[in-house]
Design an enzyme around this catalytic site. Structure first.
Site, PDB file in Angstrom:
ATOM      1  N   ASP A 125       8.878 -47.525  60.762  1.00  0.00           N
ATOM      2  CA  ASP A 125       8.191 -46.498  61.811  1.00  0.00           C
ATOM      3  C   ASP A 125       9.518 -45.304  62.268  1.00  0.00           C
ATOM      4  O   ASP A 125      10.688 -46.007  62.976  1.00  0.00           O
ATOM      5  CB  ASP A 125       8.439 -46.928  63.815  1.00  0.00           C
ATOM      6  N   ASP A 132       8.922 -53.077  63.023  1.00  0.00           N
ATOM      7  CA  ASP A 132       7.554 -52.610  64.061  1.00  0.00           C
ATOM      8  C   ASP A 132       6.167 -53.318  63.311  1.00  0.00           C
ATOM      9  O   ASP A 132       4.482 -52.700  63.323  1.00  0.00           O
ATOM     10  CB  ASP A 132       7.592 -50.973  63.984  1.00  0.00           C
ATOM     11  N   ASP A 186       5.503 -39.929  67.574  1.00  0.00           N
ATOM     12  CA  ASP A 186       6.099 -42.042  67.658  1.00  0.00           C
ATOM     13  C   ASP A 186       4.708 -42.478  67.754  1.00  0.00           C
ATOM     14  O   ASP A 186       5.269 -43.657  68.248  1.00  0.00           O
ATOM     15  CB  ASP A 186       6.503 -41.236  67.855  1.00  0.00           C
ATOM     16  N   LYS A 246      12.576 -40.397  65.563  1.00  0.00           N
ATOM     17  CA  LYS A 246      13.624 -41.195  66.696  1.00  0.00           C
ATOM     18  C   LYS A 246      14.774 -40.883  66.699  1.00  0.00           C
ATOM     19  O   LYS A 246      14.906 -40.400  65.887  1.00  0.00           O
ATOM     20  CB  LYS A 246      13.016 -42.963  66.643  1.00  0.00           C
ATOM     21  N   GLU A 291       2.744 -43.719  66.845  1.00  0.00           N
ATOM     22  CA  GLU A 291       1.309 -43.988  65.487  1.00  0.00           C
ATOM     23  C   GLU A 291       0.697 -45.725  66.119  1.00  0.00           C
ATOM     24  O   GLU A 291      -0.085 -45.944  64.844  1.00  0.00           O
ATOM     25  CB  GLU A 291       2.137 -43.793  64.964  1.00  0.00           C
ATOM     26  N   ARG A 326      -0.982 -46.533  67.798  1.00  0.00           N
ATOM     27  CA  ARG A 326      -2.569 -47.248  68.923  1.00  0.00           C
ATOM     28  C   ARG A 326      -3.108 -46.382  67.636  1.00  0.00           C
ATOM     29  O   ARG A 326      -5.164 -46.823  67.731  1.00  0.00           O
ATOM     30  CB  ARG A 326      -1.783 -46.180  69.678  1.00  0.00           C
ATOM     31  N   LYS A 364      -0.377 -55.176  64.318  1.00  0.00           N
ATOM     32  CA  LYS A 364       0.373 -53.662  63.963  1.00  0.00           C
ATOM     33  C   LYS A 364       1.024 -53.649  62.814  1.00  0.00           C
ATOM     34  O   LYS A 364       2.391 -54.896  63.032  1.00  0.00           O
ATOM     35  CB  LYS A 364       0.927 -53.016  65.523  1.00  0.00           C
TER      36      LYS A 364
HETATM   37  N1  BES Z   1       7.104 -49.249  67.450  1.00  0.00           N
HETATM   38  C1  BES Z   1       7.371 -48.327  68.493  1.00  0.00           C
HETATM   39  C2  BES Z   1       7.131 -49.150  70.458  1.00  0.00           C
HETATM   40  C3  BES Z   1       8.949 -49.893  70.475  1.00  0.00           C
HETATM   41  C4  BES Z   1       9.879 -49.237  70.937  1.00  0.00           C
HETATM   42  C5  BES Z   1       8.705 -50.743  70.313  1.00  0.00           C
HETATM   43  C6  BES Z   1      11.005 -49.875  71.107  1.00  0.00           C
HETATM   44  C7  BES Z   1      10.125 -51.442  70.301  1.00  0.00           C
HETATM   45  C8  BES Z   1      11.246 -51.352  70.890  1.00  0.00           C
HETATM   46  C9  BES Z   1       6.044 -47.556  68.654  1.00  0.00           C
HETATM   47  O1  BES Z   1       5.458 -46.713  67.474  1.00  0.00           O
HETATM   48  C10 BES Z   1       6.462 -46.280  69.923  1.00  0.00           C
HETATM   49  O2  BES Z   1       6.965 -45.392  69.310  1.00  0.00           O
HETATM   50  N2  BES Z   1       6.180 -45.546  70.991  1.00  0.00           N
HETATM   51  C11 BES Z   1       6.870 -44.499  71.782  1.00  0.00           C
HETATM   52  C12 BES Z   1       5.304 -44.403  72.325  1.00  0.00           C
HETATM   53  C13 BES Z   1       5.664 -42.874  72.937  1.00  0.00           C
HETATM   54  C14 BES Z   1       5.967 -41.899  71.442  1.00  0.00           C
HETATM   55  C15 BES Z   1       4.053 -42.488  73.827  1.00  0.00           C
HETATM   56  C16 BES Z   1       7.600 -45.164  72.504  1.00  0.00           C
HETATM   57  O3  BES Z   1       7.728 -46.799  73.569  1.00  0.00           O
HETATM   58  O4  BES Z   1       8.496 -44.862  73.047  1.00  0.00           O
HETATM   59 ZN    ZN Z   2       5.757 -47.937  66.000  1.00  0.00          ZN
HETATM   60 MN    MN Z   3       6.619 -45.164  67.201  1.00  0.00          MN
END
Ligand code: BES
Ligand code: ZN
Ligand code: MN
Length: 490
Positions: free
Chosen positions: A267, A285, A344, A274, A346, A348, A262
């Site tokens: 992000d 990220d 968010d 966020k 993104e 996947r 990834k």
């Molecule tokens: N890059 C984030 C995941 C992440 C969160 C990595 C904290 C490291 C620390 C990912 O893109 C994301 O934002 N995931 C969301 C998914 C949710 C919207 C279903 C998350 O984990 O909140």
């Molecule tokens: Zn992310």
């Molecule tokens: Mn995200």
């Protein structure tokens, strides 16, 4: 750094001798002779060195020589983890000492479940990790460069020399990959853009005969019909890249291991923006991308007899007037449609198209690596990476490589019940699965694109970087991935 392996009597007298001492005052591993054992006992008796885990003591010798004692704790608690900790502590003290030449006598220590190859590999890995400096932009207070030039791993018996030599060589190559991975991940997102990542991959391939790197741009990504990937990059002014790095150390007929990383260089969450606290950490990220490129760099450095392809979809996730909105429906390269309920989620969305793209390499296995979910950090913390797979044999191999390399992962279940959480009224699936089991529903989303492939997913959101005072990339899971490729790629 020059790494070698040698018997105790082959060590130069000027080298800083790193000697392990248990908490009963007994030496663990080799030493320079009876005088060292007597000194260790004397220092234990006077309580000047207790041999507890975490203790180190640097003593001057005659001329340039030095002695660095490192605590091994109790004999009962000696295992892979405590041994690696001792090497880490010793390496930090060694770098601080200013020595130019060092010999790890402690590497001759018998450690449960750790053979001589891995003991030597750990020495090289952890010395290099102690030498690592973040490519920062501080304009003052820079530490002076380390004077360490040569490190010897001491073995107990000449029969152990060959394994130790292979170990230090593998550890040095591993360090090349970890360094690249950390450097890329530590850079700020205004430097490390998708364009920069593509250029870094191209630079990595320079002068490497077995390594070919191609960097595709927006037009080619469009031609591939990667509608899901494209929906993420839409809101950004930085152009996306699709990086393909092919390392071919084995005959062309051998099916490659494909590693997908990834590469979200920042992000923001997109329209599903966020919260501000800690948002700077979303420069990490692209850690998955950094580690698959780092693994390729390590394999090339080691001239490993394996075929491995790294695929990196990379872009920013930004809000803008053109950005994808919650409820938008996109068509992935596989033809499956996705309702983007949360912009968010993104990672996947870029990975699913990379998994579909990986099919053209007729891979033996496909492993994706991603800082995918905060839920994984809640479930597993920062000690182990989350592992999900549609193949028990692949999962077991990755678990084993993680254990052996000191870069562990832990398997989470994947079943249809989790996949059902992704149901949408408007498209083939939604990109989120509700509040429950967030790490697993993210894995289940990717699983839908891996039908017929032998596939695994590593969620490294908790392990790829540290937060707080030690904020920075860990280089994980390069060690796990390299171990897997070296063990199963030939
Ligand atoms: N890059 C984030 C995941 C992440 C969160 C990595 C904290 C490291 C620390 C990912 O893109 C994301 O934002 N995931 C969301 C998914 C949710 C919207 C279903 C998350 O984990 O909140
Ligand atoms: Zn992310
Ligand atoms: Mn995200």
């Amino acid at each position: 750094m020059q790494f070698t392996a040698s018997l105790s009597r082959g060590v130069r007298r000027s080298a800083c001798a790193i000697i392990g001492v248990h908490d009963d005052g007994e030496i663990g591993g080799a030493s320079r002779g009876p005088a060292d054992a007597a000194l260790a006992r004397r220092l234990h008796k006077s309580r000047d060195f207790n041999g507890r885990a975490g203790d180190t003591l640097l003593l001057p010798g005659d001329g340039d020589s030095r002695l660095l004692l490192v605590g091994l704790g109790s004999k009962k608690s000696l295992n892979r983890r405590t041994f690696r900790r001792a090497l880490r502590d010793a390496s930090a003290a060694l770098v601080r000492s200013g020595a130019a030449d060092a010999a790890f006598f402690v590497a001759a220590l018998e450690v449960p479940e750790v053979d001589g190859y891995y003991r030597a590999r750990y020495v090289a890995e952890l010395v290099e990790a102690a030498l690592y400096r973040i490519p920062d932009q501080k304009t003052s207070g820079k530490p002076r460069p380390s004077s360490l030039k040569s490190v010897t791993v001491v073995v107990a018996d000449s029969a152990d020399l060959a394994a130790a030599r292979r170990g230090v060589a593998a550890g040095a190559s591993l360090a090349v990959g970890q360094r690249l991975s950390k450097d890329l991940a530590n850079l700020p997102a205004n430097v490390c853009t998708p364009t920069y990542l593509g250029a870094a991959a191209t630079r990595m391939a320079r002068g490497q005969r077995n390594l070919k790197v191609r960097v595709l741009g927006l037009a080619e990504i469009r031609r591939l019909k990667m509608g899901s990937f494209l929906s993420v990059t839409r809101g950004s002014d930085e152009p996306p890249r699709l990086i393909v790095a092919e390392y071919r150390g084995a005959p062309a007929a051998k099916a490659p291991i494909v590693l997908i990383g990834k590469g979200i260089t920042f992000d923001t969450g997109g329209i599903s923006l966020k919260d501000p606290p800690g948002m700077d950490e979303m420069k990490f990220d692209m850690s998955g991308a950094a580690t698959v490129l780092g693994t390729i760099a390590a394999l090339a450095d080691a001239k490993a007899p394996v075929n491995v392809t790294a695929i990196v979809p990379t872009c920013e996730n930004m809000p803008s007037g053109r950005a994808t909105k919650p409820g938008d429906i996109v068509t992935s390269m596989s033809g499956q449609t996705i309702e983007v309920l949360n912009t968010d989620a993104e990672g996947r969305l870029i990975l699913c198209d990379a998994i579909t793209f990986s099919r053209r390499f007729k891979p033996k296995v496909v492993i994706d690596v991603a800082t995918l979910t905060g839920a994984c950090v809640i479930a597993l913390g920062s000690h182990v990476s989350g592992l999900m797979s549609n193949d028990d044999q692949l999962a077991d191999a990755l678990l084993e490589s993680g254990r052996r390399s000191g870069d562990p992962c832990w398997r989470l279940p994947l079943t249809d019940d989790y996949a059902d959480q992704l149901r949408s009224n408007f498209a083939d699936m939604a990109n989120i699965g509700g509040r429950e089991a967030g790490a697993i529903t993210a894995g289940a989303f990717l699983w839908k694109f891996a039908a017929g492939l032998t596939w695994a997913h590593l969620d490294v959101a908790g392990t790829a970087y540290q937060t707080g005072a030690a904020k920075g990339s860990t280089g994980r899971p390069v060690s796990l991935l390299l171990d897997y490729c070296l063990t199963h790629g030939r």
